[in-house]
Design a protein around this motif. Structure first.
Motif, PDB file in Angstrom:
ATOM      1  N   HIS A   1       1.804  81.674  34.197  1.00 27.04           N
ATOM      2  CA  HIS A   1       0.978  82.026  35.351  1.00 27.04           C
ATOM      3  C   HIS A   1       1.798  82.368  36.582  1.00 27.04           C
ATOM      4  CE1 HIS A   1      -2.847  81.299  33.425  1.00 27.04           C
ATOM      5  NE2 HIS A   1      -2.232  80.318  32.795  1.00 27.04           N
ATOM      6  N   SER A   2       2.928  81.688  36.767  1.00 26.57           N
ATOM      7  CA  SER A   2       3.813  82.042  37.867  1.00 26.57           C
ATOM      8  C   SER A   2       5.220  81.581  37.535  1.00 26.57           C
ATOM      9  CB  SER A   2       3.341  81.444  39.193  1.00 26.57           C
ATOM     10  OG  SER A   2       3.462  80.041  39.180  1.00 26.57           O
ATOM     11  N   SER A   3       6.193  82.264  38.142  1.00 23.73           N
ATOM     12  CA  SER A   3       7.581  81.966  37.844  1.00 23.73           C
ATOM     13  C   SER A   3       8.439  82.264  39.064  1.00 23.73           C
ATOM     14  CB  SER A   3       8.023  82.832  36.656  1.00 23.73           C
ATOM     15  OG  SER A   3       9.404  82.755  36.473  1.00 23.73           O
ATOM     16  N   THR A   4       9.222  81.275  39.467  1.00 22.43           N
ATOM     17  CA  THR A   4      10.262  81.483  40.474  1.00 22.43           C
ATOM     18  C   THR A   4      11.563  81.047  39.814  1.00 22.43           C
ATOM     19  OG1 THR A   4      10.078  79.265  41.437  1.00 22.43           O
ATOM     20  CG2 THR A   4       8.643  80.983  42.365  1.00 22.43           C
ATOM     21  N   SER A   5      12.656  81.121  40.531  1.00 22.00           N
ATOM     22  CA  SER A   5      13.939  80.730  39.939  1.00 22.00           C
ATOM     23  C   SER A   5      13.990  79.244  39.595  1.00 22.00           C
ATOM     24  CB  SER A   5      15.089  81.099  40.870  1.00 22.00           C
ATOM     25  OG  SER A   5      14.954  80.397  42.096  1.00 22.00           O
ATOM     26  N   ASP A   6      13.157  78.437  40.273  1.00 18.69           N
ATOM     27  CA  ASP A   6      13.228  76.996  40.032  1.00 18.69           C
ATOM     28  C   ASP A   6      11.907  76.337  39.610  1.00 18.69           C
ATOM     29  OD1 ASP A   6      11.955  77.203  42.477  1.00 18.69           O
ATOM     30  OD2 ASP A   6      13.287  75.829  43.524  1.00 18.69           O
ATOM     31  N   GLU A   7      10.862  77.123  39.365  1.00 20.56           N
ATOM     32  CA  GLU A   7       9.595  76.526  38.925  1.00 20.56           C
ATOM     33  C   GLU A   7       8.781  77.512  38.090  1.00 20.56           C
ATOM     34  OE1 GLU A   7       7.298  73.704  41.455  1.00 20.56           O
ATOM     35  OE2 GLU A   7       5.711  75.215  41.266  1.00 20.56           O
ATOM     36  N   LEU A   8       8.203  76.987  37.004  1.00 19.80           N
ATOM     37  CA  LEU A   8       7.336  77.760  36.125  1.00 19.80           C
ATOM     38  C   LEU A   8       5.988  77.066  36.037  1.00 19.80           C
ATOM     39  CD1 LEU A   8       9.916  78.206  33.224  1.00 19.80           C
ATOM     40  CD2 LEU A   8       9.340  79.902  34.942  1.00 19.80           C
ATOM     41  N   SER A   9       4.927  77.846  36.096  1.00 18.94           N
ATOM     42  CA  SER A   9       3.570  77.321  35.938  1.00 18.94           C
ATOM     43  C   SER A   9       2.966  77.994  34.705  1.00 18.94           C
ATOM     44  CB  SER A   9       2.751  77.631  37.190  1.00 18.94           C
ATOM     45  OG  SER A   9       1.410  77.239  37.003  1.00 18.94           O
ATOM     46  N   LEU A  10       2.513  77.168  33.756  1.00 19.08           N
ATOM     47  CA  LEU A  10       2.018  77.685  32.486  1.00 19.08           C
ATOM     48  C   LEU A  10       0.750  76.965  32.061  1.00 19.08           C
ATOM     49  CD1 LEU A  10       5.408  76.802  31.846  1.00 19.08           C
ATOM     50  CD2 LEU A  10       4.949  78.760  30.424  1.00 19.08           C
ATOM     51  N   THR A  11       0.060  77.550  31.098  1.00 15.64           N
ATOM     52  CA  THR A  11      -1.006  76.853  30.384  1.00 15.64           C
ATOM     53  C   THR A  11      -0.733  76.994  28.899  1.00 15.64           C
ATOM     54  OG1 THR A  11      -2.416  78.822  30.427  1.00 15.64           O
ATOM     55  CG2 THR A  11      -2.826  77.149  32.124  1.00 15.64           C
ATOM     56  N   ARG A  12      -1.335  76.105  28.125  1.00 15.69           N
ATOM     57  CA  ARG A  12      -1.267  76.181  26.667  1.00 15.69           C
ATOM     58  C   ARG A  12      -2.663  75.956  26.120  1.00 15.69           C
ATOM     59  NH1 ARG A  12      -1.238  72.574  22.544  1.00 15.69           N
ATOM     60  NH2 ARG A  12      -0.300  73.239  20.580  1.00 15.69           N
ATOM     61  N   LEU A  13      -3.132  76.919  25.348  1.00 11.79           N
ATOM     62  CA  LEU A  13      -4.414  76.830  24.648  1.00 11.79           C
ATOM     63  C   LEU A  13      -4.129  76.262  23.272  1.00 11.79           C
ATOM     64  CD1 LEU A  13      -7.477  77.594  24.529  1.00 11.79           C
ATOM     65  CD2 LEU A  13      -6.725  79.801  23.589  1.00 11.79           C
ATOM     66  N   THR A  14      -4.858  75.226  22.875  1.00 11.42           N
ATOM     67  CA  THR A  14      -4.624  74.614  21.566  1.00 11.42           C
ATOM     68  C   THR A  14      -4.881  75.623  20.450  1.00 11.42           C
ATOM     69  OG1 THR A  14      -6.867  73.718  21.557  1.00 11.42           O
ATOM     70  CG2 THR A  14      -5.119  72.252  22.315  1.00 11.42           C
ATOM     71  N   GLY A  15      -4.251  75.377  19.303  1.00 12.12           N
ATOM     72  CA  GLY A  15      -4.363  76.282  18.164  1.00 12.12           C
ATOM     73  C   GLY A  15      -5.789  76.528  17.708  1.00 12.12           C
ATOM     74  N   ASP A  16      -6.677  75.538  17.917  1.00 12.32           N
ATOM     75  CA  ASP A  16      -8.076  75.711  17.524  1.00 12.32           C
ATOM     76  C   ASP A  16      -8.905  76.379  18.628  1.00 12.32           C
ATOM     77  OD1 ASP A  16      -8.393  73.677  19.410  1.00 12.32           O
ATOM     78  OD2 ASP A  16      -9.014  72.171  17.945  1.00 12.32           O
ATOM     79  N   GLY A  17      -8.257  76.694  19.757  1.00 10.93           N
ATOM     80  CA  GLY A  17      -8.922  77.396  20.852  1.00 10.93           C
ATOM     81  C   GLY A  17      -9.872  76.555  21.683  1.00 10.93           C
ATOM     82  N   LYS A  18      -9.833  75.229  21.515  1.00  9.73           N
ATOM     83  CA  LYS A  18     -10.805  74.369  22.199  1.00  9.73           C
ATOM     84  C   LYS A  18     -10.346  73.848  23.564  1.00  9.73           C
ATOM     85  CE  LYS A  18     -13.131  72.567  18.083  1.00  9.73           C
ATOM     86  NZ  LYS A  18     -13.444  71.345  17.330  1.00  9.73           N
TER      87      LYS A  18
END
Length: 162
Positions: A54-71
């Motif tokens: 979702h966002s990236s700087t040189s010292d911080e990353l913001s992410l999400t992870r959707l489970t394999g079953d999509g729930k």
């Protein structure tokens, strides 16, 4: 480490502190390569989840992870801080976004699968480095099992199509 907010007052989360034997740019590049290489060059061995940056700087990353079953979707923040030449302190937190107590190590694995190296049984895409987890703090009921993170063998990527 900073934790993402959650839509639920009661939710599982996990915070990690890791020392990587690589500079922060190499660690950052590996995390980004795994996210960008999903399905073709890398897969999430913790039940085939899907990561989104979702966002990236040189010292911080913001992410999400959707489970394999999509729930379910979990939010993550990963922070990087140089610790001298060739060493990077990685701090991360993953937080469930719905009511949860027992998470079967999901929040821990969400983070670990982005920085672990071949020495830990993971499959690096661009940069393979050694790590030392100096702190793992999971909420009551949340797991922190390394073996749970490798639920789906790496060889599935290399297997010929059926």
């Amino acid at each position: 480490p900073t934790c993402p907010t959650s839509g639920s007052m009661v939710h599982a989360n996990c915070r990690v502190k890791v020392l990587a034997e690589a500079g922060c740019e190499a660690v950052r590049a590996e995390v980004l390569a795994r996210v960008a290489g999903q399905c073709a060059r890398w897969h999430d061995p913790h039940n085939n989840g899907t990561y989104t940056l979702h966002s990236s700087t040189s010292d911080e990353l913001s992410l999400t992870r959707l489970t394999g079953d999509g729930k379910y979707t979990d939010k993550m923040i990963i922070q990087l801080e140089e610790q001298g030449p060739g060493r990077c302190a990685v701090s991360g937190c993953s937080a469930s976004q719905v009511f949860s107590v027992a998470d079967y190590s999901t929040n821990y694995c969400n983070l670990r699968m982005l920085y672990c190296g071949s020495r830990e049984g993971c499959r690096p895409v661009q940069n393979d480095f050694q790590i030392e987890e100096t702190s793992v703090q999971a909420t009551l009921g949340a797991g922190r099992s390394k073996s749970a993170c490798l639920a789906i063998p790496v060889r599935r990527l290399d297997a010929p199509p059926a």
